[in-house]
Enzyme design. Structure first.
Site, PDB file in Angstrom:
ATOM      1  CG  HIS A 113      -0.740  -3.898  -1.436  1.00 35.73           C
ATOM      2  ND1 HIS A 113      -0.262  -2.430  -1.839  1.00 35.73           N
ATOM      3  CD2 HIS A 113      -0.592  -4.900  -1.810  1.00 35.73           C
ATOM      4  CE1 HIS A 113       0.869  -3.939  -2.972  1.00 35.73           C
ATOM      5  NE2 HIS A 113       0.815  -4.911  -2.852  1.00 35.73           N
ATOM      6  N   GLY A 114      -1.701  -0.862  -0.381  1.00 37.70           N
ATOM      7  CA  GLY A 114      -0.608   1.003   0.087  1.00 37.70           C
ATOM      8  C   GLY A 114      -0.387   1.432  -1.715  1.00 37.70           C
ATOM      9  CG  ASP A 115       2.310   0.637  -4.966  1.00 35.55           C
ATOM     10  OD1 ASP A 115       2.141   1.502  -5.966  1.00 35.55           O
ATOM     11  OD2 ASP A 115       3.600  -0.088  -5.165  1.00 35.55           O
ATOM     12  CG  LEU A 116      -3.698  -3.840  -5.063  1.00 37.80           C
ATOM     13  CD1 LEU A 116      -2.962  -5.529  -4.525  1.00 37.80           C
ATOM     14  CD2 LEU A 116      -5.777  -3.893  -4.459  1.00 37.80           C
ATOM     15  CG  ASN A 172       2.496  -3.857  -6.966  1.00 37.99           C
ATOM     16  OD1 ASN A 172       4.235  -4.654  -7.631  1.00 37.99           O
ATOM     17  ND2 ASN A 172       3.099  -2.666  -6.318  1.00 37.99           N
TER      18      ASN A 172
END
Length: 268
Positions: A159-162, A166
């Site tokens: 995901h990269g921005d969990l 979010n």
């Protein structure tokens, strides 16, 4: 109206007021009578690869991608009322972490289709590598990132921005939104949890909480705790580097990095 071409293209009806964020313009809409969200990425947005990731997730652990065209995305709208941030700050931080870990498990599960080509973690950490010695802890964060990236384990689509804001409530359960779309070691995908809920110092800077968090996600995801804490330490430095780039006070990220560093232990 910037949304008009897509309202026509996808036969949408506006269902709320427009929303503007740092990376995009959003409009709640109805698609075939169902709640959806129309999102237009700004030219400066770094979420372009997230469109491919969202499609690859296929609605498992994330909102469903309905349609996409260039930098426009039509996706399922999460309309639940529960908030993981509220859960965490009102006393059930561990419950919120367990929910996010369960979402991460769904996102990281194998798919039958090949993964999309996405930016890797070396590219993502570029700001930290280029920051230099803006603060004494940052070179040590960068060294940890390089060590972890040199010998990656369990690589997949991230995901990269969990984090708490979010992962949203929906009729299908908890689902992730706004992926960055990154290829890399799964341990990185929970690193941002150590800096969240945003600006809640009493949680973010509590070493006992950090250890509980690490144990929870380690058990849930089957990832070694030192690598989780190592990526958390490295990502705190990356967050500080981003703040410095944007002219924002990096205090909390710096203090989080200093708190996390002695917890990391031996990274294999």
């Amino acid at each position: 109206m910037i949304f008009s071409p897509y309202l026509t293209r996808w036969r949408l009806t506006a269902d709320g007021a427009p929303i503007e964020t740092a990376t995009s313009h959003l409009l709640p809409v109805l698609h075939a009578g169902n709640p959806a969200m129309l999102k237009l990425l700004k030219p400066s947005s770094d979420e372009g690869p997230g469109i491919a990731a969202l499609g690859w997730f296929g609605g498992a652990g994330a909102v469903r991608l309905i349609a996409a065209k260039d930098d426009a995305v039509l996706m399922e709208r999460a309309i639940g009322t529960r908030s993981l941030t509220e859960m965490a700050i009102s006393g059930d931080d561990q419950g919120a972490i367990r929910i996010i870990a369960a979402v991460a498990m769904q996102l990281h599960a194998p798919r039958a289709t090949p993964p999309p080509a996405l930016p890797d973690l070396t590219r993502r950490f570029r700001a930290l590598f280029e920051t230099g010695a803006s603060h004494p802890v940052l070179p040590r964060c960068a060294a940890m990132a390089r060590r972890l990236l040199a010998a990656p384990r369990s690589v997949g689509v991230l995901h990269g921005d969990l984090h708490h804001q979010n992962v949203l409530d929906s009729p299908r359960g908890w689902v992730a939104i706004d992926p960055k779309g990154v290829s890399g070691e799964r341990a990185y995908d929970v690193a941002n949890l150590f800096l969240n809920p945003v600006d809640v110092d009493r949680l973010v800077l509590d070493p006992a909480r950090a250890l509980r968090l690490a144990n929870t996600v380690s058990d849930a995801l089957g990832i070694e705790r030192p690598r989780i804490l190592g990526f958390a330490f490295a990502h705190a430095g990356l967050s500080a580097a981003w703040c410095i780039e944007d002219g924002i006070n990096p205090r909390l990220a710096i203090e989080a990095a200093e708190m996390l560093e002695p917890l990391v232990g031996e990274v294999g």
